[in-house]
Design an enzyme around this catalytic site. Structure first.
Site, mmCIF file in Angstrom:
data_model
loop_
_atom_site.group_PDB
_atom_site.id
_atom_site.type_symbol
_atom_site.label_atom_id
_atom_site.label_comp_id
_atom_site.label_asym_id
_atom_site.label_seq_id
_atom_site.Cartn_x
_atom_site.Cartn_y
_atom_site.Cartn_z
ATOM 1 N N CYS A 94 -67.952 116.117 130.449
ATOM 2 C CA CYS A 94 -67.437 117.493 130.549
ATOM 3 C C CYS A 94 -66.533 117.834 129.364
ATOM 4 O O CYS A 94 -65.636 118.651 129.478
ATOM 5 C CB CYS A 94 -66.715 117.753 131.868
ATOM 6 N N GLU A 104 -73.531 119.109 130.387
ATOM 7 C CA GLU A 104 -73.689 117.685 130.653
ATOM 8 C C GLU A 104 -75.106 117.289 130.254
ATOM 9 O O GLU A 104 -76.034 118.109 130.348
ATOM 10 C CB GLU A 104 -73.420 117.372 132.132
#
Length: 305
Positions: free
Chosen positions: A2, A79
């Site tokens: 992240c 991601e």
């Protein structure tokens, strides 16, 4: 994980997106510190400046170092899923499910500026729990501010993409509790740190792999599986409409609506299952760190802000 996010809203729009209610129930806007450092981007790397929410107590009654809880803001985060049998990785954009809401009334700026008639009712920002630090050079100069996003084990929906996810604060109440270090102890705040399934995602183009690419294409959904008569989810439709509104296009003549747009439903059925790494436990360490920050005497903190 992240570490790559999108936060492309202009500063004034981002301010309205962060409207909140104070203890008297009055809706207000947060005040900026160093607003000129904010640079909107569809593709923010860990080295770039990002907007972070702090309690106003940090600027009014207590040193900026006390509490150290913050909320990191973003449209969403990227991601990458490892593809089985290859060295390639498929990027995904992960964000809150989007629901159109109607609001009315005015918002009073927290810094005493004129009230604004419009209240934010568009894209819901992702609010991630974080901790921050500030460092003042011994020889003087600008204070360096830094933050870390707290991560937890991934929820079931995202587990095939990555085994970790940010600790997402779902709702204004959760955000307020996390920021209110004066009333909410570290032990109570830790109850907010857990995985959430209230999340949406879709695959995006590899163009996002290069952090120098900063265009709406970074967020746009892409097709991974060709299916007959695919049905887009509400969040994916919202994303496409939102991106389309950002870039002017040649107007096409009206045509009868026969079918839904050719966009697949984004769900785990399109994900390639991959083995997950062994889980790591860090909640106890984080709790001890936050508790230490609460108990540390104020005299030991830097007062060079």
């Amino acid at each position: 994980m992240c570490g790559r996010t999108s936060c492309h809203l202009p500063r004034d729009v981002l301010t309205r997106a962060c409207a909140y209610r104070d203890r008297q129930g009055q809706q207000r806007l947060p005040a900026w510190r160093d607003p000129d450092k904010y640079c909107p981007s569809y593709n923010k790397s860990p080295q770039s400046d990002s907007p972070v929410l702090l309690s106003r107590l940090h600027f009014e009654k207590v040193p900026l170092g006390k509490g150290r809880r913050c909320v990191v803001l973003a449209d969403g985060f990227y991601e990458w899923q490892r593809c089985q049998g290859t060295n390639q990785r498929q990027p995904y954009f992960i964000y809150f499910p989007q629901i159109k809401t109607e609001k009315s009334g005015s918002v009073d700026a927290a810094d005493g500026a004129e009230s604004q008639e419009k209240v934010w009712d568009n894209w819901r920002l992702l609010t991630m729990a974080g901790i921050f630090d500030c460092w003042a050079p011994p020889e003087g100069g600008d204070v360096l501010y830094s933050y870390t996003v707290i991560t937890v084990d991934s929820c079931k929906r995202l587990s095939d993409i990555h085994h970790r996810m940010p600790a997402i604060l779902d709702g204004e109440e959760a955000v307020s509790k996390w920021l209110d270090f004066g009333q909410v102890s570290a032990q109570e705040a830790m109850k907010l740190i857990h995985p959430t399934d209230n999340i949406a995602f879709h695959p995006v183009s590899p163009v996002v792999n290069n952090s120098r690419n900063n265009t709406p294409e970074c967020l746009a959904p892409v097709d991974l599986v060709v299916k007959k008569e695919p049905t887009p989810s509400g969040s994916s439709q919202k994303m496409l409409q939102w991106l389309a509104a950002k870039s002017p296009k040649k107007k096409e003549p009206d045509a009868p609506q026969k079918e839904e747009p050719d966009v697949p439903r984004w769900s785990s059925q399109f994900l390639q299952h991959s083995p997950l790494p062994r889980k790591r436990g860090g909640a106890g360490l984080l709790q001890r760190w936050l508790k230490r920050e609460e108990e540390e005497p104020a005299a030991k903190r830097a007062h060079s802000q």
